[in-house]
Design a protein around this motif. Structure first.
Motif, short mmCIF file in Angstrom:
data_model
loop_
_atom_site.label_atom_id
_atom_site.label_comp_id
_atom_site.label_asym_id
_atom_site.label_seq_id
_atom_site.Cartn_x
_atom_site.Cartn_y
_atom_site.Cartn_z
N SER A 65 -2.78 16.06 -55.63
CA SER A 65 -4.19 15.66 -55.58
C SER A 65 -4.98 16.53 -54.61
N LYS A 66 -4.42 16.76 -53.42
CA LYS A 66 -5.09 17.60 -52.45
C LYS A 66 -5.20 19.03 -52.95
N CYS A 67 -4.18 19.47 -53.66
CA CYS A 67 -4.20 20.83 -54.20
C CYS A 67 -5.35 20.99 -55.19
N LEU A 68 -5.48 20.06 -56.12
CA LEU A 68 -6.56 20.15 -57.11
C LEU A 68 -7.93 20.10 -56.45
N ASP A 69 -8.08 19.27 -55.44
CA ASP A 69 -9.35 19.21 -54.72
C ASP A 69 -9.69 20.56 -54.09
N MET A 70 -8.66 21.28 -53.69
CA MET A 70 -8.85 22.55 -53.00
C MET A 70 -9.09 23.71 -53.96
N VAL A 71 -8.28 23.79 -55.01
CA VAL A 71 -8.34 24.97 -55.88
C VAL A 71 -9.19 24.78 -57.13
N ASP A 72 -9.50 23.54 -57.48
CA ASP A 72 -10.30 23.27 -58.67
C ASP A 72 -11.36 22.21 -58.37
N PRO A 73 -12.21 22.48 -57.39
CA PRO A 73 -13.18 21.46 -56.94
C PRO A 73 -14.21 21.08 -58.01
N HIS A 74 -14.45 21.95 -58.98
CA HIS A 74 -15.46 21.69 -60.00
C HIS A 74 -14.85 21.25 -61.34
N GLY A 75 -13.54 21.05 -61.36
CA GLY A 75 -12.88 20.59 -62.58
C GLY A 75 -12.96 21.56 -63.73
N GLU A 76 -12.87 22.85 -63.44
CA GLU A 76 -12.95 23.87 -64.50
C GLU A 76 -11.60 24.18 -65.14
N ALA A 77 -10.51 23.92 -64.43
CA ALA A 77 -9.18 24.32 -64.90
C ALA A 77 -8.72 23.48 -66.09
N PHE A 78 -8.09 24.14 -67.03
CA PHE A 78 -7.46 23.45 -68.15
C PHE A 78 -6.00 23.16 -67.83
N THR A 79 -5.40 24.03 -67.01
CA THR A 79 -4.00 23.84 -66.62
C THR A 79 -3.84 24.23 -65.14
N ILE A 80 -2.71 23.84 -64.60
CA ILE A 80 -2.33 24.30 -63.27
C ILE A 80 -0.80 24.29 -63.20
N THR A 81 -0.23 25.22 -62.48
CA THR A 81 1.18 25.18 -62.17
C THR A 81 1.34 25.21 -60.66
N TYR A 82 2.30 24.44 -60.19
CA TYR A 82 2.56 24.36 -58.75
C TYR A 82 3.73 25.27 -58.36
N TRP A 83 4.12 26.13 -59.28
CA TRP A 83 5.11 27.18 -59.02
C TRP A 83 6.35 26.64 -58.33
N SER A 84 7.07 25.80 -59.05
CA SER A 84 8.29 25.21 -58.49
C SER A 84 9.37 26.26 -58.24
N HIS A 85 9.33 27.37 -59.03
CA HIS A 85 10.35 28.41 -58.88
C HIS A 85 11.72 27.76 -58.72
N SER A 86 12.10 27.00 -59.72
CA SER A 86 13.26 26.11 -59.63
C SER A 86 14.58 26.83 -59.39
N TRP A 87 14.59 28.15 -59.58
CA TRP A 87 15.84 28.89 -59.31
C TRP A 87 15.95 29.25 -57.82
N GLU A 88 14.92 28.93 -57.04
CA GLU A 88 14.96 29.20 -55.62
C GLU A 88 15.12 27.91 -54.82
N GLU A 89 15.47 28.00 -53.57
CA GLU A 89 15.65 26.84 -52.73
C GLU A 89 14.31 26.37 -52.17
N VAL A 90 14.21 25.07 -51.90
CA VAL A 90 13.01 24.49 -51.33
C VAL A 90 12.82 25.00 -49.91
N ILE A 91 11.55 25.35 -49.59
CA ILE A 91 11.22 25.76 -48.23
C ILE A 91 10.89 24.52 -47.42
N GLU A 92 11.59 24.29 -46.36
CA GLU A 92 11.35 23.11 -45.51
C GLU A 92 10.23 23.37 -44.53
#
Length: 237
Positions: A210-237
């Protein structure tokens, strides 16, 4: 088929919710190979030479789009609103993503003019578009000592597009490069800044959609978004 993560299942539901008239299919590794074997046998030997599953997954999406057309979306791509008005009237769509400001020749202008600027996480086209066979040609020519991005990923897509334009093919079969605010409003690369990464990257413990969308798409223009899980990599703590 390997079990799909719960988060991915939830995100994938967004496509069914926002686009109920579309047919939604998740292809598995067996079906990917069958597609190549049945419809593109000339690529099968090259396909089987890819040792990493991500290389095969990258290559497969190229051929699905050539064979069937439609939309390809990674499992961590979320549909924010109906996609039909965005894709209607276009033969092929690639989404631009904000990247480092290092333009590469022979093109000196355009935001897509950077090696990682055209992610393969979301792509759309009509069936049979010749751009995809040019991508296949490059994958045939490249060697397996290249990086994933170079061999089958965004860098390959970028190089295929530069060659496509150089050949003049775009004059008969157009390609639409969508502005980043429509497809990839969040960029995984460093220009996004730490504040943006902290809430938009699924790899971060501080991820907040939710905070991400408020930041990167404040005007609701985006049709899609990806949060780039990069699932083959390890989570950054």
């Amino acid at each position: 088929m390997c079990p799909i993560r719960q988060t991915f299942l939830e995100w994938s539901q967004s496509w069914k919710l926002m686009n109920p008239d579309f047919r939604y299919v998740i292809w598995d590794d067996t079906e990917n190979r069958e597609l190549i074997m049945q419809h593109y046998p000339w690529f099968l030997k090259r396909y089987e030479s890819f040792e990493s599953p991500i290389l095969k997954a990258d290559a497969s999406r190229i051929f699905y789009l050539h064979k069937y057309g439609g939309i390809y979306a990674d499992l961590d791509v979320v549909s924010l609103r109906p996609i039909a008005p965005f894709i209607d009237g276009h033969e092929l769509i690639l989404g631009n993503m904000r990247t480092e400001a290092k333009p590469l020749f022979p093109f000196s202008q355009g935001a897509w003019n950077y090696l990682h600027g055209l992610p393969n996480a979301w792509m759309a086209s009509r069936p049979g578009h010749p751009f995809w066979l040019l991508c296949a040609k490059l994958m045939m020519e490249y060697t397996n000592d290249m990086t994933v991005e170079e061999l089958t990923g965004p860098v390959m897509i970028w190089r295929a597009l530069t060659e496509y334009i150089r050949l003049g093919w775009h004059k008969e079969n157009s390609v639409y490069i969508a502005d980043s605010r429509f497809v990839f409003p969040y960029s995984w690369t460093w220009p996004s800044g730490e504040r943006e990464h902290s809430v938009c990257s699924k790899q971060r413990a501080t991820f907040n959609a939710s905070k991400c969308l408020d930041m990167v798409d404040p005007h609701g223009e985006a049709f899609t978004i990806t949060y780039w899980s990069h699932s083959w990599e390890e989570v950054i703590e």
